[in-house]
Design a protein around this motif. Structure first.
Motif, PDB file in Angstrom:
ATOM      1  N   LEU A  76       5.291  -0.398  13.417  1.00  0.00           N
ATOM      2  CA  LEU A  76       6.590   0.261  13.553  1.00  0.00           C
ATOM      3  C   LEU A  76       6.545   1.778  13.411  1.00  0.00           C
ATOM      4  O   LEU A  76       7.593   2.411  13.250  1.00  0.00           O
ATOM      5  N   LYS A  77       5.353   2.379  13.480  1.00  0.00           N
ATOM      6  CA  LYS A  77       5.254   3.826  13.281  1.00  0.00           C
ATOM      7  C   LYS A  77       6.060   4.613  14.307  1.00  0.00           C
ATOM      8  O   LYS A  77       6.591   5.671  13.998  1.00  0.00           O
ATOM      9  N   ASP A  78       6.214   4.102  15.514  1.00  0.00           N
ATOM     10  CA  ASP A  78       6.995   4.803  16.530  1.00  0.00           C
ATOM     11  C   ASP A  78       8.505   4.615  16.346  1.00  0.00           C
ATOM     12  O   ASP A  78       9.299   5.227  17.047  1.00  0.00           O
ATOM     13  N   LYS A  79       8.916   3.796  15.388  1.00  0.00           N
ATOM     14  CA  LYS A  79      10.337   3.564  15.097  1.00  0.00           C
ATOM     15  C   LYS A  79      10.850   4.463  13.978  1.00  0.00           C
ATOM     16  O   LYS A  79      11.969   4.317  13.509  1.00  0.00           O
ATOM     17  N   GLN A  80      10.008   5.392  13.521  1.00  0.00           N
ATOM     18  CA  GLN A  80      10.353   6.363  12.484  1.00  0.00           C
ATOM     19  C   GLN A  80      10.697   5.719  11.142  1.00  0.00           C
ATOM     20  O   GLN A  80      11.629   6.131  10.464  1.00  0.00           O
ATOM     21  N   VAL A  81       9.950   4.684  10.792  1.00  0.00           N
ATOM     22  CA  VAL A  81      10.081   4.076   9.464  1.00  0.00           C
ATOM     23  C   VAL A  81       8.701   3.977   8.827  1.00  0.00           C
ATOM     24  O   VAL A  81       7.692   3.840   9.514  1.00  0.00           O
ATOM     25  N   ILE A  82       8.693   4.071   7.511  1.00  0.00           N
ATOM     26  CA  ILE A  82       7.464   3.926   6.733  1.00  0.00           C
ATOM     27  C   ILE A  82       7.771   2.952   5.595  1.00  0.00           C
ATOM     28  O   ILE A  82       8.822   3.029   4.964  1.00  0.00           O
ATOM     29  N   PHE A  83       6.832   2.057   5.334  1.00  0.00           N
ATOM     30  CA  PHE A  83       6.976   1.100   4.250  1.00  0.00           C
ATOM     31  C   PHE A  83       6.028   1.489   3.129  1.00  0.00           C
ATOM     32  O   PHE A  83       4.893   1.889   3.376  1.00  0.00           O
ATOM     33  N   GLY A  84       6.493   1.380   1.899  1.00  0.00           N
ATOM     34  CA  GLY A  84       5.671   1.685   0.741  1.00  0.00           C
ATOM     35  C   GLY A  84       5.651   0.504  -0.200  1.00  0.00           C
ATOM     36  O   GLY A  84       6.587  -0.306  -0.240  1.00  0.00           O
ATOM     37  N   TYR A 136      11.417   3.650   4.184  1.00  0.00           N
ATOM     38  CA  TYR A 136      11.830   5.031   4.354  1.00  0.00           C
ATOM     39  C   TYR A 136      12.031   5.339   5.831  1.00  0.00           C
ATOM     40  O   TYR A 136      11.326   4.808   6.684  1.00  0.00           O
ATOM     41  N   GLU A 137      12.976   6.244   6.121  1.00  0.00           N
ATOM     42  CA  GLU A 137      13.136   6.812   7.461  1.00  0.00           C
ATOM     43  C   GLU A 137      12.451   8.171   7.448  1.00  0.00           C
ATOM     44  O   GLU A 137      12.520   8.888   6.455  1.00  0.00           O
ATOM     45  N   THR A 138      11.803   8.517   8.568  1.00  0.00           N
ATOM     46  CA  THR A 138      11.136   9.812   8.630  1.00  0.00           C
ATOM     47  C   THR A 138      11.964  10.804   9.421  1.00  0.00           C
ATOM     48  O   THR A 138      12.885  10.447  10.114  1.00  0.00           O
TER      49      THR A 138
END
Length: 59
Positions: free
Chosen positions: A35-43, A57-59
């Protein structure tokens, strides 16, 4: 537990605590790669009691 906070360039969308799951880091890695191209990051974090927290997170 859902939160919305601004911290630098990342915005916390939601966070959820749950019991430990040994391979959860693989799920988080998969989600981040997919999902990196969807502007989200998971932690993923683990506290001193062993509980895990998955954050989005939203980038």
């Amino acid at each position: 537990m859902e939160k919305k906070m601004t911290s630098g360039k990342l915005e916390l969308v939601a966070a959820k605590k749950f019991a430990p799951y040994g391979e959860m880091y693989k799920v988080v890695d998969f989600l981040n790669k997919t999902l990196k191209d969807k502007q989200v990051i998971f932690g993923l974090t683990k506290d001193e009691k062993g509980q895990m927290t998955l954050s989005i997170y939203e980038t």
